[in-house]
Structure formats: structure tokens, C-alpha cells
Design a protein around this motif. Sequence first.
Motif, mmCIF file in Angstrom:
data_model
loop_
_atom_site.group_PDB
_atom_site.id
_atom_site.type_symbol
_atom_site.label_atom_id
_atom_site.label_comp_id
_atom_site.label_asym_id
_atom_site.label_seq_id
_atom_site.Cartn_x
_atom_site.Cartn_y
_atom_site.Cartn_z
ATOM 1 N N LEU A 109 -1.972 34.240 -44.636
ATOM 2 C CA LEU A 109 -2.832 34.911 -45.606
ATOM 3 C C LEU A 109 -4.271 34.402 -45.541
ATOM 4 O O LEU A 109 -5.213 35.171 -45.739
ATOM 5 C CB LEU A 109 -2.296 34.707 -47.022
ATOM 6 C CG LEU A 109 -1.056 35.498 -47.395
ATOM 7 C CD1 LEU A 109 -0.607 35.131 -48.807
ATOM 8 C CD2 LEU A 109 -1.309 36.990 -47.299
ATOM 9 N N SER A 110 -4.445 33.123 -45.277
ATOM 10 C CA SER A 110 -5.801 32.573 -45.251
ATOM 11 C C SER A 110 -6.595 33.033 -44.033
ATOM 12 O O SER A 110 -7.817 32.920 -44.026
ATOM 13 C CB SER A 110 -5.760 31.050 -45.285
ATOM 14 O OG SER A 110 -5.248 30.543 -44.073
ATOM 15 N N HIS A 111 -5.920 33.553 -43.026
ATOM 16 C CA HIS A 111 -6.618 34.026 -41.831
ATOM 17 C C HIS A 111 -6.760 35.546 -41.771
ATOM 18 O O HIS A 111 -7.089 36.088 -40.719
ATOM 19 C CB HIS A 111 -5.896 33.527 -40.575
ATOM 20 C CG HIS A 111 -6.160 32.088 -40.297
ATOM 21 N ND1 HIS A 111 -5.419 31.082 -40.876
ATOM 22 C CD2 HIS A 111 -7.102 31.484 -39.537
ATOM 23 C CE1 HIS A 111 -5.886 29.924 -40.472
ATOM 24 N NE2 HIS A 111 -6.901 30.137 -39.656
ATOM 25 N N LEU A 112 -6.525 36.228 -42.869
ATOM 26 C CA LEU A 112 -6.733 37.671 -42.884
ATOM 27 C C LEU A 112 -8.219 37.971 -42.747
ATOM 28 O O LEU A 112 -9.062 37.251 -43.286
ATOM 29 C CB LEU A 112 -6.185 38.275 -44.181
ATOM 30 C CG LEU A 112 -4.659 38.279 -44.309
ATOM 31 C CD1 LEU A 112 -4.255 38.843 -45.672
ATOM 32 C CD2 LEU A 112 -4.025 39.092 -43.203
ATOM 33 N N PRO A 113 -8.577 39.046 -42.040
ATOM 34 C CA PRO A 113 -9.989 39.309 -41.758
ATOM 35 C C PRO A 113 -10.828 39.617 -43.007
ATOM 36 O O PRO A 113 -11.933 39.129 -43.129
ATOM 37 C CB PRO A 113 -9.966 40.511 -40.810
ATOM 38 C CG PRO A 113 -8.604 41.059 -40.893
ATOM 39 C CD PRO A 113 -7.697 40.006 -41.412
ATOM 40 N N GLU A 114 -10.332 40.420 -43.899
ATOM 41 C CA GLU A 114 -11.093 40.779 -45.090
ATOM 42 C C GLU A 114 -10.254 40.519 -46.337
ATOM 43 O O GLU A 114 -9.580 41.424 -46.837
ATOM 44 C CB GLU A 114 -11.504 42.247 -45.039
ATOM 45 C CG GLU A 114 -12.484 42.551 -43.934
ATOM 46 C CD GLU A 114 -12.943 43.993 -43.981
ATOM 47 O OE1 GLU A 114 -12.921 44.594 -45.066
ATOM 48 O OE2 GLU A 114 -13.310 44.507 -42.924
ATOM 49 N N PRO A 115 -10.301 39.312 -46.841
ATOM 50 C CA PRO A 115 -9.479 39.032 -48.025
ATOM 51 C C PRO A 115 -10.073 39.662 -49.279
ATOM 52 O O PRO A 115 -11.284 39.759 -49.442
ATOM 53 C CB PRO A 115 -9.505 37.509 -48.117
ATOM 54 C CG PRO A 115 -10.756 37.101 -47.438
ATOM 55 C CD PRO A 115 -11.010 38.136 -46.371
ATOM 56 N N ASN A 116 -9.213 40.118 -50.149
ATOM 57 C CA ASN A 116 -9.653 40.618 -51.442
ATOM 58 C C ASN A 116 -9.454 39.516 -52.484
ATOM 59 O O ASN A 116 -9.235 38.369 -52.144
ATOM 60 C CB ASN A 116 -8.912 41.909 -51.806
ATOM 61 C CG ASN A 116 -7.411 41.730 -51.745
ATOM 62 O OD1 ASN A 116 -6.913 40.623 -51.738
ATOM 63 N ND2 ASN A 116 -6.700 42.837 -51.688
#
Length: 74
Positions: A35-42
Motif C-alpha cells: 500500500l505504501s508504494h501505490l503511485p497515487e495514494p488517496n
Amino acid sequence: MRDDEEVLHKYDRPVVFYVRATVLPWVFWFAAAHLSHLPEPNRVVPVATMVRSLAGLFALLGCRSLSRRCSWCP
């Protein structure tokens, strides 16, 4: 039965405990890392990452209490 033999009798499944204590936290921590490496976190992603990280820490306590209280666990 001596006191030390009685205590040792309670720890009859050390391999199950150590496997569970290793696998459960790492599952939560790898999920948090993903989750911490997702490109565009909300706004939800940092909270979900923190919850999964803390769940990995508390999984160790759950493994300990589960192995001590649960006589039917494998």
C-alpha cells in the motif's frame, strides 16, 4: 511430576508457534509495504498502511495469547 516438567508439558507445539509468529506479522507488513508504494495514494491509503503495520505488531501478541489459551489449536 516436577514443576519444570509441568511447565515443559505446556509447550508441546513450538514449531507451530514460531511459524505462526513469523508468518502473521510478515503478511500484514508486506500488505502495508504494498500500500505504501501505490503511485497515487488517496486519504485512505496512509491510514490503511498504518493499521496494517500495527496489526503486524499486535499479531505477535495474538500468537502468544492464542498458543497459551487455546488447547484445540493446531
